[in-house]
Design a protein around this motif. Structure first.
Motif, PDB file in Angstrom:
ATOM      1  N   LEU A   1       0.832  -1.191   0.000  1.00 53.92           N
ATOM      2  CA  LEU A   1       0.000   0.000   0.000  1.00 53.92           C
ATOM      3  C   LEU A   1       0.873   1.248   0.000  1.00 53.92           C
ATOM      4  O   LEU A   1       1.973   1.255   0.555  1.00 53.92           O
ATOM      5  CB  LEU A   1      -0.910   0.034   1.238  1.00 53.92           C
ATOM      6  CG  LEU A   1      -1.862  -1.140   1.454  1.00 53.92           C
ATOM      7  CD1 LEU A   1      -2.622  -0.957   2.770  1.00 53.92           C
ATOM      8  CD2 LEU A   1      -2.833  -1.273   0.296  1.00 53.92           C
TER       9      LEU A   1
ATOM     10  N   TYR B   1      -6.180   6.269   7.577  1.00 52.80           N
ATOM     11  CA  TYR B   1      -6.164   6.230   6.106  1.00 52.80           C
ATOM     12  C   TYR B   1      -7.291   5.309   5.633  1.00 52.80           C
ATOM     13  O   TYR B   1      -7.578   4.286   6.254  1.00 52.80           O
ATOM     14  CB  TYR B   1      -4.818   5.711   5.592  1.00 52.80           C
ATOM     15  CG  TYR B   1      -3.659   6.631   5.935  1.00 52.80           C
ATOM     16  CD1 TYR B   1      -3.318   7.683   5.104  1.00 52.80           C
ATOM     17  CD2 TYR B   1      -2.939   6.443   7.117  1.00 52.80           C
ATOM     18  CE1 TYR B   1      -2.269   8.530   5.430  1.00 52.80           C
ATOM     19  CE2 TYR B   1      -1.896   7.289   7.451  1.00 52.80           C
ATOM     20  CZ  TYR B   1      -1.563   8.334   6.605  1.00 52.80           C
ATOM     21  OH  TYR B   1      -0.528   9.169   6.932  1.00 52.80           O
TER      22      TYR B   1
ATOM     23  N   LEU C   1      -8.991   3.104   2.388  1.00 50.06           N
ATOM     24  CA  LEU C   1      -8.625   2.381   1.175  1.00 50.06           C
ATOM     25  C   LEU C   1      -9.870   1.813   0.533  1.00 50.06           C
ATOM     26  O   LEU C   1     -10.647   1.102   1.181  1.00 50.06           O
ATOM     27  CB  LEU C   1      -7.644   1.244   1.528  1.00 50.06           C
ATOM     28  CG  LEU C   1      -7.380   0.199   0.438  1.00 50.06           C
ATOM     29  CD1 LEU C   1      -6.594   0.815  -0.711  1.00 50.06           C
ATOM     30  CD2 LEU C   1      -6.632  -1.003   1.021  1.00 50.06           C
ATOM     31  N   GLU C   2     -10.104   2.132  -0.751  1.00 50.00           N
ATOM     32  CA  GLU C   2     -11.167   1.491  -1.520  1.00 50.00           C
ATOM     33  C   GLU C   2     -10.639   0.149  -2.016  1.00 50.00           C
ATOM     34  O   GLU C   2      -9.694   0.105  -2.807  1.00 50.00           O
ATOM     35  CB  GLU C   2     -11.584   2.364  -2.711  1.00 50.00           C
ATOM     36  CG  GLU C   2     -12.133   3.732  -2.328  1.00 50.00           C
ATOM     37  CD  GLU C   2     -13.521   3.658  -1.717  1.00 50.00           C
ATOM     38  OE1 GLU C   2     -14.165   2.603  -1.857  1.00 50.00           O
ATOM     39  OE2 GLU C   2     -13.949   4.654  -1.100  1.00 50.00           O
TER      40      GLU C   2
ATOM     41  N   GLN D   1     -14.853  -0.291   1.761  1.00 52.03           N
ATOM     42  CA  GLN D   1     -13.848   0.680   2.173  1.00 52.03           C
ATOM     43  C   GLN D   1     -13.223   0.225   3.485  1.00 52.03           C
ATOM     44  O   GLN D   1     -13.937  -0.123   4.425  1.00 52.03           O
ATOM     45  CB  GLN D   1     -14.496   2.055   2.337  1.00 52.03           C
ATOM     46  CG  GLN D   1     -13.522   3.175   2.595  1.00 52.03           C
ATOM     47  CD  GLN D   1     -14.204   4.535   2.493  1.00 52.03           C
ATOM     48  OE1 GLN D   1     -13.955   5.289   1.587  1.00 52.03           O
ATOM     49  NE2 GLN D   1     -15.071   4.841   3.426  1.00 52.03           N
TER      50      GLN D   1
ATOM     51  N   GLN E   1      -5.467   9.067   2.266  1.00 50.17           N
ATOM     52  CA  GLN E   1      -5.797   8.059   1.260  1.00 50.17           C
ATOM     53  C   GLN E   1      -4.736   6.958   1.237  1.00 50.17           C
ATOM     54  O   GLN E   1      -3.533   7.233   1.326  1.00 50.17           O
ATOM     55  CB  GLN E   1      -5.869   8.690  -0.137  1.00 50.17           C
ATOM     56  CG  GLN E   1      -7.020   9.662  -0.318  1.00 50.17           C
ATOM     57  CD  GLN E   1      -8.329   8.949  -0.559  1.00 50.17           C
ATOM     58  OE1 GLN E   1      -8.347   7.850  -1.085  1.00 50.17           O
ATOM     59  NE2 GLN E   1      -9.426   9.577  -0.177  1.00 50.17           N
TER      60      GLN E   1
ATOM     61  N   ARG F   1      -3.690   3.516  -1.168  1.00 49.93           N
ATOM     62  CA  ARG F   1      -3.941   2.943  -2.489  1.00 49.93           C
ATOM     63  C   ARG F   1      -3.102   1.687  -2.679  1.00 49.93           C
ATOM     64  O   ARG F   1      -2.044   1.532  -2.073  1.00 49.93           O
ATOM     65  CB  ARG F   1      -3.621   3.950  -3.598  1.00 49.93           C
ATOM     66  CG  ARG F   1      -4.561   5.156  -3.637  1.00 49.93           C
ATOM     67  CD  ARG F   1      -4.198   6.114  -4.756  1.00 49.93           C
ATOM     68  NE  ARG F   1      -5.166   7.196  -4.884  1.00 49.93           N
ATOM     69  CZ  ARG F   1      -5.143   8.306  -4.166  1.00 49.93           C
ATOM     70  NH1 ARG F   1      -4.190   8.478  -3.254  1.00 49.93           N
ATOM     71  NH2 ARG F   1      -6.066   9.246  -4.338  1.00 49.93           N
TER      72      ARG F   1
END
Length: 450
Positions: free
Chosen positions: A32, A41, A43-44, A351, A395, A397
């Motif tokens: 990540l 944070y 995360l989708e 999420q 965020q 990712r």
């Protein structure tokens, strides 16, 4: 005997360390990257990453820091089923006219009362008597305060076939926002009538809806209903899978094996052949030992109308967890062909929010059939949690490919068996036996000469 004691204690320590979860206990890991303001944070989770989980409710998802330490986290996987109330309201409708079906919809003069009820609609431009064509309808939803989920229409019996129209929404009758297209139908099929009256709406609030028929005159409405629902928060959007190949069981019957147990809310069947008409019934189950349970039914079609395809290829599902699907087709409509059609499924987006502790890089791990749920409630993870606060979090990712490895600990086929606990008991029993052997040896040792 001292060496044996040391060995036993070392083995106990090793088994205790093994009992603490680490990234190696999970079959899949993905790195990540983080940005924005921490320490929380969000995360989708992409669907292709979720499919590496071994548990349908994602109980085997974890986040680890660079030292392999687990992070506190919460999952937001809210379903549209969490509505607090669902209401069906009959609404008033008012006609819209134009010179012909090709003319753009003219401006209209609309009046409302102080309470917001629509009173009158008049053409904004004059037209000769008898030359106007009914182009559509305006629905008055001003009395409905909750988000609009579904539209249900009925119309005069003289107009069979497909009714396709655009949907627009407004709060002031002047500025309109597109809500996409709608389609209803009334068909005669094999001495039966097949009717489709419902159109899904995006779950937003609006005081008025405008329905404009495309390339044809609108039918006379006999009923218009709106389904509204209030919920604690808006549902997460749907995410769609890649096409999934199926198997033909027999004539008119097909099945698909899902990658894992999933809470599916919508299906899309690929209709490759033009002029396809198929009444269908869908069933599902969690595993091959269970009986099939009915999930949905409907009419799938791909028909040519006015030189273009009119397609209805989706089925709405209740969102229960299944791993196998079976579609039965009434072949009086011609069926879906010899080969099983490809299928796409949609689930609610998930999420993940975690509290960053320790040093990055952070790793998302999943894939352990015996792992216990470790996620917290969002209100526990974030003490001053609110929906608005969630949008301000940092965020996270996906920063690389999913690495799939064999877990350091073999995962039992039966998730109910806790092999770590059994291993620890075995070590303890071994230690007790070793200590017993030491005591027995000391008791049999002859006393030292004086």
């Amino acid at each position: 005997m001292g060496k044996l004691s040391v060995a036993v204690l070392g083995l106990c320590a090793a088994w205790s360390a093994w009992a603490q979860e680490g990234p190696a206990d999970f079959a899949s890991q993905v790195p990540l990257s983080i940005s924005g303001n921490g320490p929380w944070y969000r995360l989708e989770l992409p669907l292709d990453v979720q499919l590496n989980a071994r548990q349908a409710d994602l109980s085997d998802v974890r986040v680890f820091n660079a030292a392999g330490e687990p992070q506190a986290y919460a999952l937001s996987r809210q379903s549209s089923q969490r509505t607090e109330s669902r209401n069906v309201t009959d609404v008033k409708w008012f006609p819209l006219y134009a010179a012909d079906t090709r003319q753009a919809l003219p401006g209209v003069v609309m009046k409302t009362t102080r309470e917001g009820t629509l009173v009158e609609i008049k053409p904004g431009t004059a037209a000769k008597a008898g030359t106007q064509v009914l182009r559509g309808w305006v629905l008055d939803a001003s009395a409905i305060k909750a988000p609009l989920q579904q539209l249900s229409l009925d119309w005069s019996r003289e107009r069979d076939g497909f009714q396709r129209f655009s949907i627009e929404a407004s709060d002031d009758l002047q500025h309109w926002q597109s809500w996409g297209d709608g389609q209803v139908a009334r068909l005669s099929f094999a001495d039966e009538r097949v009717e489709q009256h419902d159109v899904n709406l995006p779950g937003q609030s609006a005081r008025y809806l405008r329905l404009v028929w495309q390339g044809q005159a609108a039918p006379l409405l006999t009923s218009a209903k709106l389904v509204s629902a209030t919920s604690s928060s808006l549902p997460m959007p749907l995410v769609w899978s890649q096409p999934l190949a199926g198997t033909r069981l027999k004539a008119g019957e097909y099945s698909w094996q899902l990658p894992t147990g999933l809470s599916i809310e919508r299906l899309r069947i690929e209709l490759n052949q033009p002029n396809t008409l198929a009444p269908v019934t869908l069933a599902g189950r969690r595993d091959s030992k269970q009986a099939w349970q009915p999930l949905s039914n409907g009419l799938l079609y791909r028909l040519t109308q006015d030189g273009r395809d009119v397609v209805q290829d989706e089925l709405q599902l209740p969102g229960q967890t299944v791993s196998e699907l079976k579609l039965a087709v009434d072949e009086r409509g011609g069926g879906l062909g010899v080969d099983a059609p490809a299928l796409r499924f949609a689930v609610r987006a998930t999420q993940l929010v975690f509290l960053a502790r320790g040093e990055p890089p952070f790793t998302l791990a999943l894939g352990n059939a015996s792992a216990k749920a470790a996620n917290l409630a969002l209100s526990t993870l974030i003490p001053d949690y609110s929906t608005e606060r969630l949008t301000t979090l940092g965020q996270a990712r996906i920063a690389g490919e999913v690495a799939v490895t064999a877990p350091a600990v073999s995962i039992a086929a039966d998730a109910g068996t806790n092999w770590k606990k059994l291993g620890l008991w075995a070590v303890l029993l071994l230690g007790v036996a070793a200590l017993g052997a030491m005591a027995y040896s000391l008791l049999r040792k002859p006393p030292a000469a004086g």
